[in-house]
Design an enzyme around this catalytic site. Structure first.
Site, PDB file in Angstrom:
ATOM      1  N   CYS A  41      -3.744  -6.415   6.481  1.00 28.68           N
ATOM      2  CA  CYS A  41      -4.425  -7.356   7.381  1.00 28.68           C
ATOM      3  C   CYS A  41      -3.518  -8.524   7.749  1.00 28.68           C
ATOM      4  CB  CYS A  41      -5.696  -7.856   6.722  1.00 28.68           C
ATOM      5  SG  CYS A  41      -6.767  -6.492   6.317  1.00 28.68           S
ATOM      6  N   GLU A  42      -2.468  -8.246   8.451  1.00 25.91           N
ATOM      7  CA  GLU A  42      -1.512  -9.254   8.917  1.00 25.91           C
ATOM      8  C   GLU A  42      -0.955  -8.774  10.246  1.00 25.91           C
ATOM      9  OE1 GLU A  42       0.180 -11.995   7.298  1.00 25.91           O
ATOM     10  OE2 GLU A  42      -0.688 -11.810   5.292  1.00 25.91           O
TER      11      GLU A  42
END
Ligand code: LLP
Length: 416
Positions: free
Chosen positions: A343-344
């Site tokens: 999640c980046e």
């Protein structure tokens, strides 16, 4: 060596990558033992006319015990930077007399353990560290061999995060203070200054900065000789670059050696090198499988099961790693951003990679991840670290099991 066989599948040293992925899942690191040996032998061959040479493989680049054993069997020494790396070498029974301890701040525990094992020398990075090593050696009633790591203020013209020999960096002792520090060390009872060390950076493509740095070390060597401080080892650190893309053209080990040997051959002094990347970088690959394909506005994304947790270099340094499909098909190729599941936004493995149509579970291979690949992986998003596999004479050898989620959590169980 990677080769596409008649069935249109990419193989490594004759072994099917598809088979490895079926055995151990993905993501999975795969190393070629042949290629590791070739790179070490190339160094040895390039430097064969300098008989007093100690190649100290820089353990931080890839520290798997099974890989260390390969270098140990080839006669390599080791450059370490932590207690953990020392423990790995103790585990494989590496010769302490071929171990140098680098790093900007060695802890008391690390100094003690290294003295107990009897390592060749410490590369000292500050006056405070020098005094500390002297004190610890005194308490242990022993003497510690040291080199001073000097900062030669040389621009290696590489990524700023991996330039270490510039004035602005935290590493080493300013070269113009070095003579004073050696004189200070020489008066101490429990350290013996036997070496001079520098490491100017990593992934260096230009031989000139190496030569400039070596010239400064040689100048210092002469100044110290005039003061009756006799240096036995000149350590040039690591840093030689490798090919990541088809356009890259790093100097060969032979070219590198020829420029260095010329300058050092008449000195009564051993040469130490601390190569990491140029010994393991091109021997490692990361296998990853396609999870999903998606389009966001005008961008095509291929989401794979390896992310920045498995391979940090593209996210951290914007580093390029070539990616190709393992099963060659003839469909029309399209450009994708290959991204991981983390999640980046920065979880990008490579941008604009041309790939054929791919579906879920299709296999991709990421090149040149042998150095600073697995070792920089993390458990971010509570993802287990990948397994590592070694190919030796067409045999598939598991050299690290895939981590389990329980292993990630187990140190947290205490307090429940
Ligand atoms: N000696 C010292 C004191 C070092 O600090 C290093 C690497 C080496 C030797 C080995 O350098 P090599 O031959 O591998 O260039 N994580 C970065 C690279 C960091 C290098 C740290 N020091 C990357 O992924 O590019």
């Amino acid at each position: 060596m990677l080769k596409t066989k008649n069935n249109n599948q990419v193989h490594l040293d004759g072994v099917s990558l598809q088979k490895i992925s079926e055995m151990y899942g993905t993501p999975c690191y795969v190393y070629s033992k042949n290629s590791l040996i070739n790179d070490f032998e190339e160094y040895k061959k390039a430097f064969k006319s300098k008989k007093d040479i100690l190649i100290c493989y820089s353990v931080k680049a890839c520290s798997n015990i099974n890989i260390l054993k390969i270098f140990n069997n080839l006669g390599s020494g080791f450059d370490i930077v932590s207690l953990g790396e020392l423990e790995r070498l103790k585990h494989i029974g590496a010769d302490p007399n071929k171990i140098v301890f680098s790093g900007v701040a060695k802890s008391d525990e690390e100094i003690r353990a290294s003295l107990e094992y009897g390592i060749l020398l410490f590369n000292v990075e500050s006056i405070a560290e020098l005094e500390n090593i002297n004190n610890i050696a005194k308490k242990m009633d022993t003497k510690a061999n040291i080199s001073i790591r000097v900062n030669p203020d040389i621009d290696p013209k590489t990524h700023p995060y991996i330039s270490t020999g510039l004035k602005s960096s935290k590493f080493g002792i300013a070269i113009d203070q070095a003579v004073d520090v050696y004189e200070y060390a020489n008066k101490m009872k429990n350290v013996i200054p036997i070496g001079i060390d520098a490491h100017i950076g990593s992934q260096i493509f230009d031989i000139v900065p190496f030569v400039d740095s070596l010239d400064k070390l040689i100048e210092l060597y002469s100044k110290l000789k005039d003061k009756n401080i006799n240096i036995k080892f000149i350590d040039m650190g690591g840093g030689l670059g490798i090919k990541y893309s088809d356009e890259d053209n790093p100097p060969s080990k032979k070219e590198f050696a020829s420029k260095i040997i010329d300058r050092i051959k008449n000195l009564d002094c051993n040469l130490i090198l601390e190569p990491g990347r140029s010994l393991v970088g091109n021997s490692g690959y990361l296998l990853t499988s396609v999870l999903y394909e998606k389009q966001n506005y005008d961008k095509d994304f291929l989401i794979v099961d390896a992310g920045m947790n498995d391979l940090l270099r593209p996210s951290l340094y914007d580093a390029y790693h070539k990616i190709e499909e393992v099963n060659k098909t003839s469909g029309e190729r399209k450009k994708y951003n290959v991204v991981g599941p983390i999640c980046e936004t920065g979880d990008i493995l490579a941008k604009d990679v041309e790939l054929p149509p791919l579906v879920k579970n299709d296999l991709l291979i990421i090149h040149s991840v042998g150095a600073y690949g697995y070792v920089m992986s993390s458990n971010y998003n509570t993802r287990p670290k990948a397994p590592e596999v070694l190919i030796e004479d067409e045999k598939i050898i598991l050299i690290r099991k895939k981590e389990t989620i329980t292993q990630i959590m187990e140190n947290e169980f205490n307090n429940e």
